[in-house]
Design a protein around this motif. Structure first.
Motif, PDB file in Angstrom:
ATOM      1  N   GLN A 277      -4.395  63.032 156.577  1.00  0.00           N
ATOM      2  CA  GLN A 277      -3.869  64.168 155.806  1.00  0.00           C
ATOM      3  C   GLN A 277      -3.948  65.463 156.607  1.00  0.00           C
ATOM      4  N   ILE A 278      -4.982  65.605 157.417  1.00  0.00           N
ATOM      5  CA  ILE A 278      -5.067  66.769 158.302  1.00  0.00           C
ATOM      6  C   ILE A 278      -3.925  66.747 159.303  1.00  0.00           C
ATOM      7  N   GLN A 279      -3.633  65.557 159.826  1.00  0.00           N
ATOM      8  CA  GLN A 279      -2.566  65.436 160.818  1.00  0.00           C
ATOM      9  C   GLN A 279      -1.200  65.750 160.216  1.00  0.00           C
ATOM     10  N   SER A 280      -1.078  65.574 158.898  1.00  0.00           N
ATOM     11  CA  SER A 280       0.197  65.907 158.252  1.00  0.00           C
ATOM     12  C   SER A 280       0.204  67.343 157.726  1.00  0.00           C
ATOM     13  N   GLY A 281      -0.887  68.076 157.975  1.00  0.00           N
ATOM     14  CA  GLY A 281      -0.936  69.486 157.600  1.00  0.00           C
ATOM     15  C   GLY A 281      -1.395  69.759 156.183  1.00  0.00           C
ATOM     16  N   ASP A 282      -1.993  68.767 155.527  1.00  0.00           N
ATOM     17  CA  ASP A 282      -2.429  68.948 154.140  1.00  0.00           C
ATOM     18  C   ASP A 282      -3.957  68.999 154.080  1.00  0.00           C
ATOM     19  N   GLY A 283      -4.501  70.173 154.390  1.00  0.00           N
ATOM     20  CA  GLY A 283      -5.951  70.334 154.407  1.00  0.00           C
ATOM     21  C   GLY A 283      -6.587  70.163 153.040  1.00  0.00           C
ATOM     22  N   ASP A 284      -5.897  70.597 151.974  1.00  0.00           N
ATOM     23  CA  ASP A 284      -6.450  70.458 150.619  1.00  0.00           C
ATOM     24  C   ASP A 284      -6.619  68.981 150.247  1.00  0.00           C
ATOM     25  N   ALA A 285      -5.628  68.179 150.589  1.00  0.00           N
ATOM     26  CA  ALA A 285      -5.718  66.740 150.296  1.00  0.00           C
ATOM     27  C   ALA A 285      -6.855  66.121 151.098  1.00  0.00           C
ATOM     28  N   ALA A 286      -7.023  66.558 152.349  1.00  0.00           N
ATOM     29  CA  ALA A 286      -8.100  66.039 153.186  1.00  0.00           C
ATOM     30  C   ALA A 286      -9.460  66.364 152.564  1.00  0.00           C
ATOM     31  N   ARG A 287      -9.578  67.559 152.026  1.00  0.00           N
ATOM     32  CA  ARG A 287     -10.843  67.953 151.382  1.00  0.00           C
ATOM     33  C   ARG A 287     -11.128  67.068 150.172  1.00  0.00           C
ATOM     34  N   ARG A 288     -10.100  66.790 149.379  1.00  0.00           N
ATOM     35  CA  ARG A 288     -10.285  65.929 148.200  1.00  0.00           C
ATOM     36  C   ARG A 288     -10.708  64.521 148.619  1.00  0.00           C
ATOM     37  N   SER A 289     -10.117  64.030 149.695  1.00  0.00           N
ATOM     38  CA  SER A 289     -10.469  62.690 150.172  1.00  0.00           C
ATOM     39  C   SER A 289     -11.910  62.643 150.660  1.00  0.00           C
ATOM     40  N   LEU A 290     -12.351  63.705 151.341  1.00  0.00           N
ATOM     41  CA  LEU A 290     -13.734  63.740 151.809  1.00  0.00           C
ATOM     42  C   LEU A 290     -14.713  63.887 150.647  1.00  0.00           C
ATOM     43  N   LEU A 291     -14.317  64.619 149.622  1.00  0.00           N
ATOM     44  CA  LEU A 291     -15.162  64.717 148.418  1.00  0.00           C
ATOM     45  C   LEU A 291     -15.330  63.346 147.775  1.00  0.00           C
ATOM     46  N   LEU A 292     -14.234  62.593 147.721  1.00  0.00           N
ATOM     47  CA  LEU A 292     -14.314  61.248 147.142  1.00  0.00           C
ATOM     48  C   LEU A 292     -15.165  60.341 148.029  1.00  0.00           C
ATOM     49  N   ALA A 293     -15.021  60.474 149.340  1.00  0.00           N
ATOM     50  CA  ALA A 293     -15.830  59.673 150.261  1.00  0.00           C
ATOM     51  C   ALA A 293     -17.313  59.958 150.042  1.00  0.00           C
ATOM     52  N   LYS A 294     -17.649  61.243 149.888  1.00  0.00           N
ATOM     53  CA  LYS A 294     -19.050  61.614 149.662  1.00  0.00           C
ATOM     54  C   LYS A 294     -19.547  61.081 148.326  1.00  0.00           C
ATOM     55  N   GLU A 295     -18.701  61.157 147.314  1.00  0.00           N
ATOM     56  CA  GLU A 295     -19.083  60.654 145.994  1.00  0.00           C
ATOM     57  C   GLU A 295     -19.400  59.153 146.060  1.00  0.00           C
ATOM     58  N   LEU A 296     -18.545  58.392 146.752  1.00  0.00           N
ATOM     59  CA  LEU A 296     -18.755  56.953 146.896  1.00  0.00           C
ATOM     60  C   LEU A 296     -20.048  56.665 147.658  1.00  0.00           C
ATOM     61  N   ALA A 297     -20.270  57.440 148.736  1.00  0.00           N
ATOM     62  CA  ALA A 297     -21.472  57.227 149.545  1.00  0.00           C
ATOM     63  C   ALA A 297     -22.737  57.569 148.759  1.00  0.00           C
ATOM     64  N   ASP A 298     -22.711  58.688 148.034  1.00  0.00           N
ATOM     65  CA  ASP A 298     -23.886  59.094 147.248  1.00  0.00           C
ATOM     66  C   ASP A 298     -24.199  58.055 146.176  1.00  0.00           C
ATOM     67  N   ARG A 299     -23.155  57.531 145.549  1.00  0.00           N
ATOM     68  CA  ARG A 299     -23.365  56.548 144.488  1.00  0.00           C
ATOM     69  C   ARG A 299     -24.027  55.292 145.039  1.00  0.00           C
ATOM     70  N   PHE A 300     -23.554  54.839 146.205  1.00  0.00           N
ATOM     71  CA  PHE A 300     -24.142  53.627 146.761  1.00  0.00           C
ATOM     72  C   PHE A 300     -25.551  53.873 147.278  1.00  0.00           C
ATOM     73  N   ASP A 301     -25.736  55.001 147.983  1.00  0.00           N
ATOM     74  CA  ASP A 301     -27.049  55.255 148.580  1.00  0.00           C
ATOM     75  C   ASP A 301     -28.120  55.504 147.525  1.00  0.00           C
ATOM     76  N   ALA A 302     -27.708  55.942 146.335  1.00  0.00           N
ATOM     77  CA  ALA A 302     -28.673  56.159 145.252  1.00  0.00           C
ATOM     78  C   ALA A 302     -29.233  54.837 144.746  1.00  0.00           C
ATOM     79  N   MET A 303     -28.453  53.785 144.836  1.00  0.00           N
ATOM     80  CA  MET A 303     -28.898  52.476 144.383  1.00  0.00           C
ATOM     81  C   MET A 303     -28.227  51.388 145.244  1.00  0.00           C
ATOM     82  N   PRO A 304     -28.584  51.272 146.516  1.00  0.00           N
ATOM     83  CA  PRO A 304     -27.913  50.321 147.407  1.00  0.00           C
ATOM     84  C   PRO A 304     -28.109  48.875 146.957  1.00  0.00           C
ATOM     85  N   ASP A 305     -27.051  48.128 146.976  1.00  0.00           N
ATOM     86  CA  ASP A 305     -27.114  46.727 146.552  1.00  0.00           C
ATOM     87  C   ASP A 305     -26.123  45.928 147.400  1.00  0.00           C
ATOM     88  N   TYR A 306     -26.642  45.019 148.205  1.00  0.00           N
ATOM     89  CA  TYR A 306     -25.785  44.214 149.081  1.00  0.00           C
ATOM     90  C   TYR A 306     -25.579  42.798 148.535  1.00  0.00           C
TER      91      TYR A 306
END
Length: 358
Positions: A277-306
């Motif tokens: 998204q950064i490469q296509s010039g959409d910084g706002d979309a890139a920020r939303r994607s990184l927020l979602l990535a962080k949300e997913l990571a925080d959720r898993f790291d809070a209770m990791p289960d393999y």
């Protein structure tokens, strides 16, 4: 061998600007005779063919249009492969001819077997399937000649099992597949056969579950392989498209009621999506994607289960865990991905996203 006498008589006649009547007069025959030759309704005698070749100032071979097929081994193999690719039933006749000439050549026996299998399965013809099984069995004996790394006794037995299935012999298919199931290569087919042909759904579930897990892992590796190719080609639109598709697969396999290690992989996917998204010039979309990535990571790291049974549809009947090389935690997985991408703008947005959360 192919003879094109009729077409060539017509072609040579027209090259000399002769009508059928004029050619008939030159050769001392009736107009009807010339017409029948050109219409493939009859053929001239040898003496007349020689007379025409002399008149047209060519050789008998050229006039006949005689073309002998290349019947050497490799040419025969290539021709049979083409027949199979085109699904041309004439290939079955050609296969038998080749088998008579090269009865102990692995490539001929195997390609002929797969051709019989193809037409047997599609046409539901047991006679063709029996011939396929006979040839496949013999190709196992000839395997020492094989040079194709994608063909082995395991794959040939898989072909045989498919033939058995098409003949309604599910139990024989399962028995054969189980004996040659190295690395669980046939778990999906065993599971499907057990439930659909043998009416043993409970026995099928562990096979289907293991197949789902293996195929999902292979699919995710394939997605990342494509992403790296597209990144190297600077084809960011294609990279984004396959990442979104991969992410949807992971999301669809996630049990909403349980923590899942799929979130860890999905977080990395969204970090990569942010880069496209950064490469296509959409910084706002890139920020939303990184927020979602962080949300997913925080959720898993809070209770990791393999635990592999945290994935939807998976029933293994035994405890089994997943592992990956992304990083010790989901957050580390994202950071490693960002470091590998090495884009300053992406890293800056990621830093802002993390600082905003504090």
């Amino acid at each position: 061998m192919d003879i094109k006498l009729a077409e060539n008589i017509r072609t040579f006649r027209k090259q000399l600007s002769l009508t059928q009547e004029q050619l008939a007069e030159v050769l001392g025959v009736t107009v009807g005779a010339v017409y029948k030759w050109e219409a493939r309704l009859s053929q001239p005698e040898l003496a007349m063919i020689m007379a025409m070749a002399d008149f047209f100032d060519t050789s008998v071979d050229v006039l006949l249009g005689y073309e002998m097929k290349d019947n050497r081994l490799q040419a025969s193999v290539d021709r049979l492969k083409q027949y199979r690719h085109e699904k041309n039933p004439e290939g079955l006749t050609e296969a038998e001819k080749a088998l008579k000439k090269y009865p102990n050549a692995f490539e001929i026996v195997y390609i002929s077997a797969t051709m019989y299998q193809l037409f047997g399965i599609e046409g539901k013809e047991k006679a063709l399937l029996r011939r396929a099984l006979e040839l496949l069995e013999y190709s196992r004996f000839l395997l020492p000649q094989n040079t194709d790394p994608e063909i082995s006794e395991i794959t040939i037995c898989g072909d045989m099992a498919e033939a058995y299935l098409a003949m309604g012999k599910g139990e024989q298919a399962v028995e054969l597949l189980r004996k040659h199931n190295a690395g669980g290569i046939y778990n999906d087919l065993i599971g499907l056969t057990l439930v659909s042909a043998c009416n043993r759904p409970n026995e099928a579930l562990p096979f289907l579950s293991d197949a789902l897990l293996k195929n999902t892992a292979a699919l995710m590796r394939t997605v990342m392989g494509y992403v790296n190719v597209f990144f190297s080609q600077k084809d960011y639109a294609s990279a984004q498209a396959i990442l979104l598709w991969g992410s949807s697969v992971l999301s669809g396999l996630r049990d909403r009621e349980k923590p899942s290690f799929l979130d860890k992989m999905n977080g990395v996917f969204h970090a990569c999506i942010a880069y496209t998204q950064i490469q296509s010039g959409d910084g706002d979309a890139a920020r939303r994607s990184l927020l979602l990535a962080k949300e997913l990571a925080d959720r898993f790291d809070a209770m990791p289960d393999y635990d592999l049974e945290s994935i939807r549809f998976v029933t293994l009947g035994k405890q089994k865990s997943a592992y990956d090389d992304l990083g010790a935690t989901a957050m580390m997985g994202i950071q490693n991905a960002l470091r590998s991408i090495g884009d300053d703008t992406l890293s800056a947005i990621w830093k802002e996203v993390n600082e905003d959360e504090k």
